[in-house]
Design an enzyme around this catalytic site. Structure first.
Site, PDB file in Angstrom:
ATOM      1  N   SER A 262       0.883  -1.206   0.134  1.00 15.73           N
ATOM      2  CA  SER A 262       0.010  -0.130  -0.219  1.00 15.73           C
ATOM      3  C   SER A 262       0.918   1.283   0.113  1.00 15.73           C
ATOM      4  O   SER A 262       2.078   1.208   0.477  1.00 15.73           O
ATOM      5  CB  SER A 262      -0.932   0.072   1.316  1.00 15.73           C
ATOM      6  OG  SER A 262      -0.171   0.372   2.336  1.00 15.73           O
ATOM      7  N   ASP A 263       0.370   2.210  -0.705  1.00 13.88           N
ATOM      8  CA  ASP A 263       1.110   3.564  -0.357  1.00 13.88           C
ATOM      9  C   ASP A 263       0.799   3.950   0.986  1.00 13.88           C
ATOM     10  O   ASP A 263      -0.140   3.370   1.616  1.00 13.88           O
ATOM     11  CB  ASP A 263       0.438   4.778  -1.332  1.00 13.88           C
ATOM     12  CG  ASP A 263       1.499   5.822  -1.499  1.00 13.88           C
ATOM     13  OD1 ASP A 263       2.463   5.983  -0.758  1.00 13.88           O
ATOM     14  OD2 ASP A 263       1.470   6.504  -2.478  1.00 13.88           O
ATOM     15  N   TRP A 264       1.455   4.784   1.859  1.00 13.75           N
ATOM     16  CA  TRP A 264       1.480   5.113   3.008  1.00 13.75           C
ATOM     17  C   TRP A 264       0.171   5.789   3.370  1.00 13.75           C
ATOM     18  O   TRP A 264       0.066   7.065   2.922  1.00 13.75           O
ATOM     19  CB  TRP A 264       2.487   5.940   3.601  1.00 13.75           C
ATOM     20  CG  TRP A 264       3.974   5.176   4.084  1.00 13.75           C
ATOM     21  CD1 TRP A 264       4.469   5.297   5.365  1.00 13.75           C
ATOM     22  CD2 TRP A 264       4.569   4.172   3.436  1.00 13.75           C
ATOM     23  NE1 TRP A 264       5.564   4.398   5.119  1.00 13.75           N
ATOM     24  CE2 TRP A 264       5.607   3.612   4.070  1.00 13.75           C
ATOM     25  CE3 TRP A 264       4.313   3.438   1.979  1.00 13.75           C
ATOM     26  CZ2 TRP A 264       6.136   2.532   4.050  1.00 13.75           C
ATOM     27  CZ3 TRP A 264       5.117   2.310   1.844  1.00 13.75           C
ATOM     28  CH2 TRP A 264       6.135   2.082   2.619  1.00 13.75           C
TER      29      TRP A 264
END
Length: 729
Positions: A262-264
């Site tokens: 996931s992106d942060w």
């Protein structure tokens, strides 16, 4: 020592030996899939779930009981981020984590040279490995849709074919260091404004022909071990847990066997995260940049809430085991691989790689007999502009770096000129430091000072453009205007009024408006050049290196000439809920070709040299292409000037008659060729049926329709050097 203790010791040694014999996952000589299955069956359900989510800002848990190490990720695409505190965004203040800053990826793309991409990937991979990271969060290959996008500098331009050819060697060379390249942001993350929840509405043809090919190439050709999801939505689901993108396309159609990260802060739902393809969750409850809850890892969507669902039997372990298999596979390819290289960090060699990339990427947009500057004739040089001295490795969001050093343009010029001429500097315009909010100031006094100094100079280097402040080339928001900030346009106009010898150097990762372009003799796009950027720029300005960069995107005259801005707010920035890609497949030069009346300021693929090239004898090895065959195009290219130089020979293909609308032409091949003065080489480009195909969104398949095609050899999207027809049967 008693017999009892000796016996215990011997039994312990034997048991360790027996365990080692049975522990297939520890045997580096065993196939990875056997190691994965062996490790998986030894893990508890708690250990499995622990691997799926972060335990700190940039790490996730291994399995200490089994000797499986933690996973450590690092930004970014242009250099290795400095160490952060365990649970804070703040810098850990290490004294040995200052990296080499490589040029931004727009600059790499502008080299049009896959060998440069390989060298770049090798070097940044070595830096990541030395710092013991096993996930490099990059490269980025989102398509350039609007010049207002704050993160365009992190990507590889507007054309899917160009980005595809550049990303593959980057990924391959990074991963030779035992570091997973995490290609991002999958997919359709083409704006920063409303990035968290804007739902992208795009037709399937555009999705598959424009926005997915670079990711597909990274996976199917580059063998990428990790993919990062995007913040935005597609088909109503966030891209970090999106059934269509992650399961249907990435994992099933493309057979991706790596990890989806996931992106942060990009994860929003446990059920979707479990079922829709997410494998590792990072940065939840943060904004991905500098804010967020502390020690919230147990509250991640793939943490305690998932474990509870598993223990209650509300979800099965099939998805869990698939996620863990993927993570273990990555571990056995990186931290537990046989003979993993040691890497190297902050070296002179890496700095020089960055300089070479920067030199090859700088684009000479315009030159009316002023460059390169001859220091025999020019004795008084004036440098104007905040960007001449500003550190560009600071700011920009998650790609910010703690560089070992950064040579500014002014420093590079001073070093190159030495005592051969007088060099003076005035700032000309004022820009706030990164992180400081811009306030209204009177810039007239600074302009006046610069104009007065320009009257006395033989040549003026105006070094401006954008910077890494918010609302410019910076993550988290988009630009507010297509024009240069800080009243730079007015300053350039006033400078050229008193001195005709003004060379404009734009430092940016984006196209900018140039209302003064016809009044200045020379314009260069110098990008963000990294550690050695100032030296690279000086080598171009004074002719030590012949410029060979080509634009990886179109520079329109005005914003409305860009298709994302040619309709209404629904196509950009959206209505607050969704953004509609009304232009479909007609992005960049495809849009200009379609409308015909829209002429770019500088075309895709454009870039001048200090020498000249002649194209001749464009031909093909056949005129009829049967199914399963390839066709090879050849053209003679000769350096007709007095300097050694490099030319990028570009091949575009036009489908003369199609059952569906197609672009007038599309890039399908390119070669960068080096030629000495007077030298001539035969340049060949081979294509097959794949390069003639379009995506049939009804049948969900790539189709190459039999019929007539036209091959176009060119020096840019508008500088055509030759055409010939051929037929596909």
């Amino acid at each position: 020592m008693s017999i009892r203790y000796i016996l215990v010791f011997v039994l312990g040694v034997c048991s360790i030996g027996l365990f080692a014999q049975k522990a297939v996952y520890l045997d580096v000589y065993k196939p990875i899939e056997e190691r994965v299955e062996d490790a998986l069956q030894r893990m508890t359900i708690e250990e499995k779930v622990a691997m799926l989510h972060a335990q700190s800002k940039f790490s996730s848990a291994g399995v200490p009981r089994l000797g499986i190490p933690d996973n450590w990720a690092t930004d970014g695409p242009h250099g290795i981020r400095s160490e952060a505190l365990w649970d804070e965004w703040d810098d850990a203040k290490w004294t040995n984590d200052s990296c080499i800053a490589f040029p931004a990826l727009t600059c790499l793309a502008a080299t049009w040279n896959p060998q440069m991409a390989a060298l770049y990937g090798k070097s940044i991979g070595e830096e990541a490995r030395y710092r013991n990271k096993n996930i490099l969060l990059g490269p980025g290959v989102n398509m350039y849709r609007t010049p207002l996008n704050g993160r365009n500098f992190e990507y590889m331009g507007e054309d899917p074919f160009l980005a595809s050819r550049m990303v593959v060697p980057y990924v391959q060379e990074v991963q030779k260091n035992g570091v997973a390249a995490c290609v991002k942001h999958f997919a359709l993350n083409n704006q920063e404004v409303q990035r968290w929840d804007v739902d992208v509405v795009v037709d399937n043809r555009a999705l598959h022909e424009i926005y997915l090919p670079a990711f597909k190439a990274a996976v199917t050709e580059g063998g990428a071990w990790a993919i990062m999801g995007a913040y935005n939505k597609y088909k109503g689901q966030h891209c970090c847990h999106n059934q269509y993108l992650l399961n249907d396309i990435l994992k099933n159609e493309w057979k991706f066997d790596g990890v989806v990260v996931s992106d942060w802060g990009g994860t929003h739902d446990t059920w979707e995260s479990v079922h829709n393809g997410l494998d590792m969750e990072f940065g939840t409850w943060t904004d991905g940049l500098g804010a967020g809850a502390s020690n919230a890892y147990a509250n991640y969507f793939l943490s305690d809430s998932y474990l509870q669902l598993l223990k209650e039997g509300k979800v099965g372990q099939e998805e869990l085991n698939d996620k863990v298999r993927r993570i273990l596979r990555m571990v056995f390819r990186t931290t537990m691989v046989k003979k993993r290289p040691f890497g190297s960090f902050g070296t002179v060699e890496h700095a020089l790689v960055g300089r070479k990339v920067a030199e090859e990427g700088i684009v000479l947009l315009q030159n009316r007999n002023i460059l390169p500057v001859d220091l025999v004739k020019v004795k008084k040089i004036l440098v104007v502009g905040d960007n001449a001295v500003r550190r560009m490795t600071i700011g920009g969001g998650s790609s910010a770096l703690k560089a070992k050093y950064e040579v500014s343009p002014l420093q590079g010029i001073l070093k190159r000129v030495a005592d051969l001429a007088e060099v003076n500097y005035v700032v000309g315009y004022e820009a706030p430091p990164y992180g400081v909010k811009e306030t209204k100031v009177d810039r007239a006094p600074l302009r006046k000072q610069a104009v007065e100094a320009a009257k006395e100079a033989d040549v003026v280097f105006f070094i401006g453009g954008l910077n890494k402040n918010g609302n410019q080339d910076c993550e988290g928001d988009d630009r507010r205007s297509y024009h240069l900030p800080y009243e730079q346009d007015q300053l350039i106009e006033e400078l050229v009024t008193v001195n005709p010898n003004v060379v404009v150097v734009i430092i940016s990762g984006n196209a900018v408006a140039m209302p003064w372009v016809n009044k200045v003799p020379a314009v260069l796009e110098a990008w963000y050049g990294g550690t050695e950027g100032g030296n690279a720029l000086a080598s171009i300005l004074f002719g030590d290196v012949n410029p060979s960069g080509k634009l990886p995107f179109t520079i329109p005259v005005k914003l409305e000439d860009c298709p994302a801005h040619a309709f209404d707010e629904r196509t950009y920035p959206g209505d607050g809920k969704s953004v509609v890609y009304s232009e479909s497949i007609f992005t960049g030069y495809r849009w200009a070709d379609k409308l015909k009346k829209v002429k770019p300021l500088f075309a895709f693929g454009h870039g001048l040299s200090y020498t000249t090239f002649q194209y001749d004898n464009f031909r093909a090895n056949k005129r009829i292409l049967n199914d399963g065959q390839t066709i090879t195009f050849s053209v003679k290219v000769k350096n007709t000037g007095l300097r050694e130089g490099k030319e990028v020979v570009q091949l575009y293909i036009s489908d003369k008659k199609s059952s569906l609308p197609r672009p007038v032409k599309e890039l399908k091949g390119f070669v960068k060729v080096a030629l000495k003065p007077g030298e001539e080489k035969d340049v060949t480009i081979t294509i097959g049926k794949e390069e003639l195909s379009y995506f049939n969104d009804v049948n969900h398949e790539w189709v190459a329709e039999p019929g007539k095609f036209e091959a176009i050899i060119a020096a840019s999207a508008i500088e055509i050097k030759g055409k010939l027809e051929f037929e596909l049967r």
